[in-house]
Design an enzyme around this catalytic site. Sequence first.
Site, short mmCIF file in Angstrom:
data_model
loop_
_atom_site.label_atom_id
_atom_site.label_comp_id
_atom_site.label_asym_id
_atom_site.label_seq_id
_atom_site.Cartn_x
_atom_site.Cartn_y
_atom_site.Cartn_z
N GLU A 100 0.76 -0.93 0.24
CA GLU A 100 -0.55 -0.13 0.10
C GLU A 100 1.02 1.31 0.07
OE1 GLU A 100 -3.19 -0.03 -1.03
OE2 GLU A 100 -3.68 -1.79 0.15
N HIS A 118 -3.51 2.46 8.61
CA HIS A 118 -4.34 1.82 7.46
C HIS A 118 -4.56 0.48 8.23
CE1 HIS A 118 -6.16 -0.11 4.96
NE2 HIS A 118 -5.63 -0.71 4.24
N HIS A 120 -8.10 -2.68 8.38
CA HIS A 120 -9.09 -3.70 8.24
C HIS A 120 -10.53 -3.86 9.21
CE1 HIS A 120 -6.56 -5.53 5.34
NE2 HIS A 120 -6.32 -4.12 4.96
N TYR A 139 -21.37 13.61 17.84
CA TYR A 139 -19.81 14.82 17.60
C TYR A 139 -19.46 14.53 17.19
CZ TYR A 139 -18.68 14.55 22.44
OH TYR A 139 -17.84 14.18 23.26
N HIS A 180 -12.93 -2.49 2.18
CA HIS A 180 -11.17 -3.15 2.45
C HIS A 180 -11.36 -2.52 4.53
CE1 HIS A 180 -7.12 -2.10 0.46
NE2 HIS A 180 -6.59 -2.36 1.69
N TYR A 235 -10.71 21.25 23.75
CA TYR A 235 -10.35 19.98 24.31
C TYR A 235 -9.15 20.06 24.52
CZ TYR A 235 -11.30 15.20 25.50
OH TYR A 235 -11.51 14.33 25.98
#
Length: 240
Positions: A100, A118, A120, A139, A180, A235
Amino acid sequence: MEKNRAHPGRPWRPQEDQAVAHAWHDLVETARATVRDGLVVGTSGNVSVLVTPDRPADGTGDLVLITPTGVPYDRLGPEDTVAVGLDGRQVLGTLKPTSELPLHLAVYRTGTARAVVHTHAPHATAVSTLVDTLPPVHYMAAALGGPVRTAPYALYGSQELAGHLVEALRDRTACLLRNHGTVTTGDTLTQALDRTAQLEWMCRVWLLARSVPGHTPSLLDAGQLDAAAERLRGYGQPGG
């Protein structure tokens, strides 16, 4: 391998560059966390981070440290460091980068992110088969830039998938990949991983809510998300 400016005549070793060594350690720990947290199985998924070496070799700028293909994360050590330039040329390591790689390079070439995760993740992957955009059931969607889009399906590791990803990430820090998984970005690996967890949690909430017979989940509108985004900017602890 490039020459080491600090030790002329010797190869430039990542273990001798503290920025690279520390970044690789953090990358491996992040990759292991994706397995531990159930976001990937085996060697699926991949992680990268953009780092500026302390002592860059001649012609070397920022490096993309990235997980290698097909190697269990618990087996990775300092000697397994893999890095490519933003042009995709491998400059460190003997292990082959993840398939990838085009996806990760596309993120760094088109935005300001310094880390990519990335996975799955199961609930998020399930949602990617159902909708073009994750409905804003919470939110925390505002913390990802707004409702999370689903990039159209394309073969993994392809330039086509990388192109779809760039569009889905426009003004966002997370997206789904159709049939994916997920991609999240951040200023740090910690931030990118946290966004993966938030996305997976929101996908699970939406799947649970829509599974109740006779009921439709209530959704937040654009104004409510904007107000949440404004509140989220303050925050956490000052300076944190």
